[in-house]
Design a protein around this motif. Structure first.
Motif, PDB file in Angstrom:
ATOM      1  N   ILE A  63      15.702  -0.687   1.674  1.00 54.70           N
ATOM      2  CA  ILE A  63      14.415  -0.237   2.009  1.00 54.70           C
ATOM      3  C   ILE A  63      14.312   1.218   1.056  1.00 54.70           C
ATOM      4  O   ILE A  63      13.322   1.549   0.583  1.00 54.70           O
ATOM      5  CB  ILE A  63      14.560   0.348   3.314  1.00 54.70           C
ATOM      6  CG1 ILE A  63      14.594  -0.640   4.431  1.00 54.70           C
ATOM      7  CG2 ILE A  63      13.106   1.466   3.701  1.00 54.70           C
ATOM      8  CD1 ILE A  63      13.839  -0.423   5.768  1.00 54.70           C
ATOM      9  N   ASN A  64      15.405   1.858   0.847  1.00 52.34           N
ATOM     10  CA  ASN A  64      15.151   3.027   0.006  1.00 52.34           C
ATOM     11  C   ASN A  64      15.352   2.624  -1.629  1.00 52.34           C
ATOM     12  O   ASN A  64      15.726   3.494  -2.383  1.00 52.34           O
ATOM     13  CB  ASN A  64      16.463   4.110   0.412  1.00 52.34           C
ATOM     14  CG  ASN A  64      17.665   3.417   0.211  1.00 52.34           C
ATOM     15  OD1 ASN A  64      17.985   2.558  -0.258  1.00 52.34           O
ATOM     16  ND2 ASN A  64      18.325   4.037   0.978  1.00 52.34           N
ATOM     17  N   GLY A  65      14.974   1.250  -1.831  1.00 49.00           N
ATOM     18  CA  GLY A  65      15.200   1.053  -3.328  1.00 49.00           C
ATOM     19  C   GLY A  65      14.294   1.226  -4.303  1.00 49.00           C
ATOM     20  O   GLY A  65      14.649   1.278  -5.276  1.00 49.00           O
ATOM     21  N   CYS A  66      13.220   2.183  -3.674  1.00 49.83           N
ATOM     22  CA  CYS A  66      12.317   2.619  -4.883  1.00 49.83           C
ATOM     23  C   CYS A  66      12.485   3.872  -5.122  1.00 49.83           C
ATOM     24  O   CYS A  66      12.456   4.886  -4.431  1.00 49.83           O
ATOM     25  CB  CYS A  66      10.942   2.719  -4.127  1.00 49.83           C
ATOM     26  SG  CYS A  66       9.541   3.617  -5.063  1.00 49.83           S
ATOM     27  N   GLU A 106      19.602   6.939   3.638  1.00 50.91           N
ATOM     28  CA  GLU A 106      19.709   8.222   3.159  1.00 50.91           C
ATOM     29  C   GLU A 106      19.307   8.074   1.676  1.00 50.91           C
ATOM     30  O   GLU A 106      19.782   7.194   1.096  1.00 50.91           O
ATOM     31  CB  GLU A 106      20.608   8.892   3.454  1.00 50.91           C
ATOM     32  CG  GLU A 106      20.576  10.475   3.423  1.00 50.91           C
ATOM     33  CD  GLU A 106      21.025  11.130   2.152  1.00 50.91           C
ATOM     34  OE1 GLU A 106      21.496  10.471   1.273  1.00 50.91           O
ATOM     35  OE2 GLU A 106      20.413  11.972   1.645  1.00 50.91           O
ATOM     36  N   THR A 107      18.290   8.946   0.978  1.00 51.98           N
ATOM     37  CA  THR A 107      17.927   8.615  -0.354  1.00 51.98           C
ATOM     38  C   THR A 107      18.219   9.896  -1.115  1.00 51.98           C
ATOM     39  O   THR A 107      18.207  10.809  -0.668  1.00 51.98           O
ATOM     40  CB  THR A 107      16.441   8.116  -0.678  1.00 51.98           C
ATOM     41  OG1 THR A 107      15.687   9.311   0.195  1.00 51.98           O
ATOM     42  CG2 THR A 107      16.107   6.981  -0.182  1.00 51.98           C
ATOM     43  N   VAL A 108      18.976   9.790  -2.245  1.00 55.96           N
ATOM     44  CA  VAL A 108      19.397  10.799  -3.001  1.00 55.96           C
ATOM     45  C   VAL A 108      18.443  10.868  -4.253  1.00 55.96           C
ATOM     46  O   VAL A 108      18.124   9.735  -4.839  1.00 55.96           O
ATOM     47  CB  VAL A 108      20.770  10.674  -3.501  1.00 55.96           C
ATOM     48  CG1 VAL A 108      21.207  11.899  -4.655  1.00 55.96           C
ATOM     49  CG2 VAL A 108      21.838  10.643  -2.075  1.00 55.96           C
ATOM     50  N   ARG A 109      17.651  12.019  -4.481  1.00 54.89           N
ATOM     51  CA  ARG A 109      16.766  12.038  -5.776  1.00 54.89           C
ATOM     52  C   ARG A 109      17.536  11.955  -6.933  1.00 54.89           C
ATOM     53  O   ARG A 109      18.664  12.768  -7.183  1.00 54.89           O
ATOM     54  CB  ARG A 109      15.867  13.259  -5.577  1.00 54.89           C
ATOM     55  CG  ARG A 109      14.993  13.126  -6.826  1.00 54.89           C
ATOM     56  CD  ARG A 109      13.586  14.115  -6.929  1.00 54.89           C
ATOM     57  NE  ARG A 109      13.311  14.025  -8.229  1.00 54.89           N
ATOM     58  CZ  ARG A 109      12.272  14.969  -8.655  1.00 54.89           C
ATOM     59  NH1 ARG A 109      12.057  16.180  -7.736  1.00 54.89           N
ATOM     60  NH2 ARG A 109      11.454  14.862  -9.556  1.00 54.89           N
ATOM     61  N   LYS A 110      17.367  11.208  -7.851  1.00 56.39           N
ATOM     62  CA  LYS A 110      18.142  11.008  -9.228  1.00 56.39           C
ATOM     63  C   LYS A 110      16.939  11.229 -10.217  1.00 56.39           C
ATOM     64  O   LYS A 110      15.783  11.246 -10.132  1.00 56.39           O
ATOM     65  CB  LYS A 110      18.359   9.481  -9.250  1.00 56.39           C
ATOM     66  CG  LYS A 110      19.690   9.018  -8.367  1.00 56.39           C
ATOM     67  CD  LYS A 110      20.795   9.010  -9.296  1.00 56.39           C
ATOM     68  CE  LYS A 110      21.980   8.633  -8.126  1.00 56.39           C
ATOM     69  NZ  LYS A 110      23.289   9.222  -8.457  1.00 56.39           N
ATOM     70  N   GLU A 139       0.804  -1.366   0.152  1.00 53.74           N
ATOM     71  CA  GLU A 139      -0.031  -0.115  -0.073  1.00 53.74           C
ATOM     72  C   GLU A 139       0.743   1.349  -0.096  1.00 53.74           C
ATOM     73  O   GLU A 139       0.723   2.141  -0.816  1.00 53.74           O
ATOM     74  CB  GLU A 139      -0.954   0.173   1.431  1.00 53.74           C
ATOM     75  CG  GLU A 139      -2.448   0.423   0.976  1.00 53.74           C
ATOM     76  CD  GLU A 139      -3.151  -0.979   0.453  1.00 53.74           C
ATOM     77  OE1 GLU A 139      -3.233  -1.752   1.365  1.00 53.74           O
ATOM     78  OE2 GLU A 139      -3.673  -0.779  -0.760  1.00 53.74           O
ATOM     79  N   ALA A 140       1.969   1.335   0.735  1.00 54.23           N
ATOM     80  CA  ALA A 140       2.800   2.374   1.049  1.00 54.23           C
ATOM     81  C   ALA A 140       3.540   2.702  -0.445  1.00 54.23           C
ATOM     82  O   ALA A 140       3.801   3.868  -0.735  1.00 54.23           O
ATOM     83  CB  ALA A 140       3.738   2.045   2.041  1.00 54.23           C
ATOM     84  N   LEU A 141       4.008   1.895  -1.227  1.00 56.40           N
ATOM     85  CA  LEU A 141       4.655   2.147  -2.395  1.00 56.40           C
ATOM     86  C   LEU A 141       3.808   2.647  -3.567  1.00 56.40           C
ATOM     87  O   LEU A 141       2.407   2.426  -3.420  1.00 56.40           O
ATOM     88  CB  LEU A 141       5.072   0.621  -2.917  1.00 56.40           C
ATOM     89  CG  LEU A 141       6.377   0.095  -1.972  1.00 56.40           C
ATOM     90  CD1 LEU A 141       6.553  -1.326  -2.485  1.00 56.40           C
ATOM     91  CD2 LEU A 141       7.587   0.705  -2.538  1.00 56.40           C
ATOM     92  N   VAL A 177       8.564   7.482   1.004  1.00 58.59           N
ATOM     93  CA  VAL A 177       8.272   6.336   0.603  1.00 58.59           C
ATOM     94  C   VAL A 177       9.302   5.285   1.570  1.00 58.59           C
ATOM     95  O   VAL A 177       8.733   4.512   2.514  1.00 58.59           O
ATOM     96  CB  VAL A 177       8.193   5.686  -0.749  1.00 58.59           C
ATOM     97  CG1 VAL A 177       7.946   4.034  -0.576  1.00 58.59           C
ATOM     98  CG2 VAL A 177       6.732   6.281  -1.322  1.00 58.59           C
ATOM     99  N   ALA A 178      10.445   5.472   1.567  1.00 58.51           N
ATOM    100  CA  ALA A 178      11.424   4.979   2.325  1.00 58.51           C
ATOM    101  C   ALA A 178      11.155   4.861   3.784  1.00 58.51           C
ATOM    102  O   ALA A 178      10.957   4.040   4.503  1.00 58.51           O
ATOM    103  CB  ALA A 178      12.985   5.448   1.888  1.00 58.51           C
ATOM    104  N   ALA A 179      10.791   6.218   4.043  1.00 57.20           N
ATOM    105  CA  ALA A 179      10.507   6.486   5.562  1.00 57.20           C
ATOM    106  C   ALA A 179       9.415   5.711   6.146  1.00 57.20           C
ATOM    107  O   ALA A 179       9.486   4.737   7.006  1.00 57.20           O
ATOM    108  CB  ALA A 179      10.208   7.850   5.853  1.00 57.20           C
ATOM    109  N   LYS A 180       8.034   5.531   5.171  1.00 52.98           N
ATOM    110  CA  LYS A 180       7.096   4.928   5.483  1.00 52.98           C
ATOM    111  C   LYS A 180       7.344   3.224   5.653  1.00 52.98           C
ATOM    112  O   LYS A 180       7.010   2.629   6.585  1.00 52.98           O
ATOM    113  CB  LYS A 180       5.956   4.884   4.451  1.00 52.98           C
ATOM    114  CG  LYS A 180       4.723   5.857   4.622  1.00 52.98           C
ATOM    115  CD  LYS A 180       3.679   5.758   3.762  1.00 52.98           C
ATOM    116  CE  LYS A 180       3.905   6.901   2.570  1.00 52.98           C
ATOM    117  NZ  LYS A 180       3.068   6.579   1.411  1.00 52.98           N
ATOM    118  N   LEU A 181       8.225   2.738   4.897  1.00 48.77           N
ATOM    119  CA  LEU A 181       8.511   1.358   4.630  1.00 48.77           C
ATOM    120  C   LEU A 181       9.156   1.102   5.834  1.00 48.77           C
ATOM    121  O   LEU A 181       9.100   0.173   6.691  1.00 48.77           O
ATOM    122  CB  LEU A 181       9.540   0.962   3.477  1.00 48.77           C
ATOM    123  CG  LEU A 181       8.624   0.963   2.139  1.00 48.77           C
ATOM    124  CD1 LEU A 181       9.543   0.648   1.187  1.00 48.77           C
ATOM    125  CD2 LEU A 181       7.535   0.402   2.017  1.00 48.77           C
TER     126      LEU A 181
END
Lengths: 191, 279, 208, 192
Positions: free
Chosen positions: B72-75, B96-100, B43-45, B82-86
């Protein structure tokens, strides 16, 4: 199946919960439905009766009241009523259900005492709009009045019924309906 | 009338109970062992099933994360929220996720300088199969026939006068175009990198000047004048390290081919020392 | 409900969403069977649309109220029972109190039970949101559906039988019988969705 | 025996559920992108329709017995919903690949007008038990025939160039109308 059952543990509470929820929903739904049904059934029946009487009056001019009549079960005939003007029997209104292009056509055929058609009217149909319905106009239906015996079908000939080209299936179905009614009366189906 | 009510309630209620039992028993017999966290995870994705995470869809990715086979930050599409929700559902700290975002490393300068006239299926994958791999003089440039546009599920790519253009806001960084482009002209870059060097040519300067109006000739000027030493030139092609780049804009001014530009189209002021406004 | 202000546009947005942005037939591609079957004439189409809207509003409301109680394994069965109850009630009431509308729509009313929009919205929206928002969503979807049916009905009736809302515009013989047939339905729906996609893509290009 | 043949011919060709009677269009358009999911969907629909016509025949006898035939729609749809839920659970366990491929369209079989349509038509036509089961199965076969034919057409459509606005569903609908046109050719074929 039996050996998987051993592995599968039946969690009774879950099954009960499922069954009871579904029971509750269906029971409430049924209750609601039946109450509304009980409320509307008389109104619907009365309406149906009224439309039937109207179509019978249209088919059998001059008749004042109609009484349902027992009749021997014949294929295609769904209902028969005797038409009286006061006490004098004018003839019978035979309801037939031939199958047309889109499904069964329910129609009413008035036949007087000496076996001639007094009128034809369509109660319900599901023919294609604009095509099959061309065979249900009053001019087309008026052709049947006064006919006796079995009506043969010819397109264009003046003696018998000329069908609407392009709506042959529907017109043939209506002619069958009238023929069934005539044959029914001719064999004295009414006892 | 009451008989109708009683009968209908009895019938429908009876059927309800019967089917409830059948369904309950069936759900036990056909029980598929799924981790109960899978439902909220999927659901979160975002649910676009775009495959950017390398799995066959959000459901597959969620179960991979649960089995620990995926970060977890694979999306890429969901990014940090989303990573935080997961992480919340898994009860683990989110990385930590970097926006690509996708970048087309070609300005379309060489689009009109052709080796031969190509007439055929209007698709890059078809054009690449012909001799020399491209009808254009520049053998590294974008063919502009829109294969990437077809593969992009988020409608972020479009062909503008012969070269692919990325809509940075629409692009969610799923990487479908990078895999789709037969000339490997598209690559993923950090969204926050202040400058962009839209060229893919590793050919020496002489050839590049013939094949393209503003291709990189590997003159090294940008690397020399960059105080932060963010730019390196390999095989006649400049590339920027997003971490070191301060966005000062000296390279933009220095580049003789007017190739390097600020992200977001903010024109760098002529004096080299001017602080470049963040695009 | 949290602050009224925050919620007001949210409701309006859901309503608008149902009519234009996520029009059930044109965008979500649901409810094709009734759309093709009843759009042989504009009056039929609008009548069907209104009946479906009534059922949609009722079922969305009740399902979103019950959403916590229904376990997931029997969600389809229970949703469909709620929808079927509403449909049968609408059918009985119409048959008793508005016979004229019932005669023209008689066959199509039971079709509402199997209308994919109703169950689609119930499962996608009503089972996840509060009653008021679901009610508005049902209304929005219903109006979107009626709008599409009206457009389709007018086109098919005009091309097929040469009438517009029943008034004869050009003599019936010239009408293309094909349009009232199944293939005419597919064709019209295809062109209408193409027009919508064209307008939406031009709108997006303008915006970029 | 010949009525079974007549029913089969009618249900598959003359009154094909999708192309002539407009029933079951949503999954017809939704699942027909690839022919293997289309076949999977077709088989699931045949199974549900065959079983549904059998069970609904028995329920109809019960309804007539208790004289509450007004409940026909709700009783039938309850049967169909339960059957579909059973098929969904079975597929999830036995064939997960097909289950994910069908996605949202599996529960939508419940609202598939074809299934309920066949149940209601069975009672209208007054078929006996064997005839109604035959009618349900052959109607399912007709549905599968239409959806598989259409899936092949759509697979070839991916490569043809069509106007931008018509891409996707509109071009599929236009080709469906041509398919419906061919099936209209069968309408003269009245056997019984």
């Amino acid at each position: 199946m039996s050996e998987t059952k051993a592995k599968v543990q039946f969690d009774g509470k879950y099954i009960a919960k499922l069954a009871i929820t579904l029971l509750a929903i269906t029971a409430v739904a049924a209750l609601l439905l039946s109450v509304v049904y009980a409320q509307t059934k008389p109104v619907i029946d009365e309406l149906a009766e009224q439309t039937k009487r109207e179509s019978m009056a249209m088919v059998m001019a001059g008749a004042t009241e109609f009484t349902p009549v027992e009749y021997t079960e014949t294929e295609g005939v769904t209902d028969v009523n005797a038409a009286y003007n006061g006490t004098e029997l004018l003839g019978y209104c035979v309801q037939t259900a031939p199958s047309g292009f889109g499904g069964t056509i329910s129609m009413m055929v008035g036949v007087d005492t000496n076996g001639a058609v007094t009128g034809v009217s369509i109660l319900s149909h599901s023919e294609t709009a604009g095509l099959g319905t061309k065979a249900m106009t009053s001019e087309f239906l008026a052709q049947y009045t006064g006919r006796t015996g079995t009506i043969t079908v010819k397109t264009g000939a003046d003696t018998d019924i000329n069908h609407i080209s392009g709506a042959t299936v529907s017109s043939r179905a209506i002619t069958d309906g009238v023929n069934i009614a005539l044959a029914f009366i001719a064999e004295g189906g009414v006892n | 009338m009451t008989t109708v009510i009683v009968y209908s309630v009895a019938l429908l209620g009876g059927m309800g109970v019967l089917f409830g039992l059948i369904l309950a028993l069936a759900s036990q017999v056909f029980k598929v062992e799924t981790d109960e966290r899978l439902e909220p995870m999927t659901e979160a994705l975002p649910g676009a099933n775009c495959g950017g995470c390398g799995f066959a869809g959000c459901g597959a990715f969620a179960s991979a994360v649960l089995e620990g086979k995926a970060p977890i930050n694979g999306c890429p599409v969901g990014g940090a929220p989303v990573a935080a929700k997961l992480a919340g559902i898994m009860g683990v700290e989110a990385g930590e996720t970097v926006r690509k975002v996708a970048q087309v490393r070609c300005t379309g300068g060489g689009h009109d300088k052709l080796r031969y006239q190509y007439v055929g299926i209007h698709d890059c994958e078809a054009a690449v199969r012909l001799p020399g791999g491209t009808p254009m003089l520049c053998s590294f440039g974008c063919l502009g026939m829109g294969t990437c546009v077809k593969y992009c599920k988020f409608d972020a790519l479009s062909i503008v006068d012969g070269v692919a253009k990325v809509d940075r806001e629409q692009c969610v960084g799923c990487g479908a175009c990078v895999a789709a482009c037969p000339k490997h002209v598209i690559s993923m870059v950090d969204y926050d990198c202040p400058i962009e060097i839209p060229c893919n040519s590793k050919a020496p300067g002489k050839e590049v000047t013939k094949a393209c109006s503003n291709g990189c000739i590997g003159c090294n000027l940008c690397a020399k004048f960059c105080e932060a030493k963010a730019i390196t030139v390999t095989d006649f092609l400049a590339s920027v390290d997003p971490a070191k780049c301060t966005g000062c804009g000296t390279c933009v001014a220095k580049c003789p081919r007017k190739l390097i530009s600020m992200v977001g189209g903010v024109a760098a002021v002529e004096e080299p020392a001017a602080p470049a406004a963040e695009g | 409900m949290s602050g009224e202000a925050k919620n007001k546009p949210n409701l309006f947005k859901t309503l608008l969403n149902g009519i234009i942005f996520e029009n059930p037939v044109m965008v979500l591609l649901l409810g094709m069977c009734p759309t093709l079957a009843t759009s042989t004439s504009a009056i039929n189409g609008v009548g069907m649309g209104i009946a479906t809207t009534a059922v949609l509003i009722g079922s969305n409301l009740v399902i979103s109220l019950l959403r916590k109680l229904i376990p997931s394994k029997i969600r389809i069965a229970s949703y469909i029972v709620v929808i079927a109850t509403f449909v049968t009630i609408v059918q009985l009431l119409l048959q008793a109190y508005i016979p004229s509308l019932y005669n023209s729509l008689g066959l199509f009313i039971p079709l509402i039970v199997v209308n994919c929009i109703v169950l689609g919205r119930a499962e996608a929206f009503a089972s996840k949101n509060g009653p008021i928002v679901s009610l508005v969503d049902g209304l929005g979807m219903g109006l979107g559906f009626t709008l599409t049916l009206a457009i389709m009905g007018t086109i098919r009736e005009f091309l097929g039988a040469g009438t517009l809302f029943g008034m004869q515009v050009y003599p019936n013989e010239f009408g293309a019988m094909l349009m009232t047939m199944p293939c005419g339905g597919f064709l019209t729906l295809g062109c209408v969705i193409a027009a919508v996609q064209f307008i939406r893509s031009r709108g997006k290009k303008g915006a970029k | 025996m010949e009525t079974i043949f007549a029913i089969a011919l009618g249900a598959i060709l003359v009154e094909n559920y999708v192309l002539v009677q407009f029933l079951g269009i949503c999954p017809f358009l939704g699942v027909s992108k690839k022919s293997d999911t289309a076949i999977g969907m077709g088989l699931a629909v045949i199974f549900v329709m065959a079983l549904a016509s059998a069970v609904t025949y028995l329920v109809q006898q019960l309804l007539i017995l208790l004289d509450i035939t007004y409940m026909q729609t709700i009783a039938f749809i309850l049967v169909i919903a339960t059957l579909v839920q059973l098929v969904e659970m079975f597929l999830q366990k036995a064939m997960p690949a097909l289950y994910t491929a069908l996605g949202v369209y599996l529960p939508l079989i419940t609202t598939n007008c074809a299934v309920l349509g066949s149940a209601v038509l069975n009672t209208q036509e007054g078929y006996n038990f064997i005839e109604s089961v035959a009618y349900g199965t052959f109607a399912g076969v007709g549905f599968t025939l239409a959806i598989v034919l259409f899936a092949n057409v759509r697979e070839r459509q991916e490569f043809c160039k069509c106007p931008k606005a018509f891409e996707g569903i509109p071009i599929a609908l236009v080709s469906a109308s041509l398919l419906a046109l061919c099936f209209m050719g069968f309408s003269g074929l009245k056997v019984w």
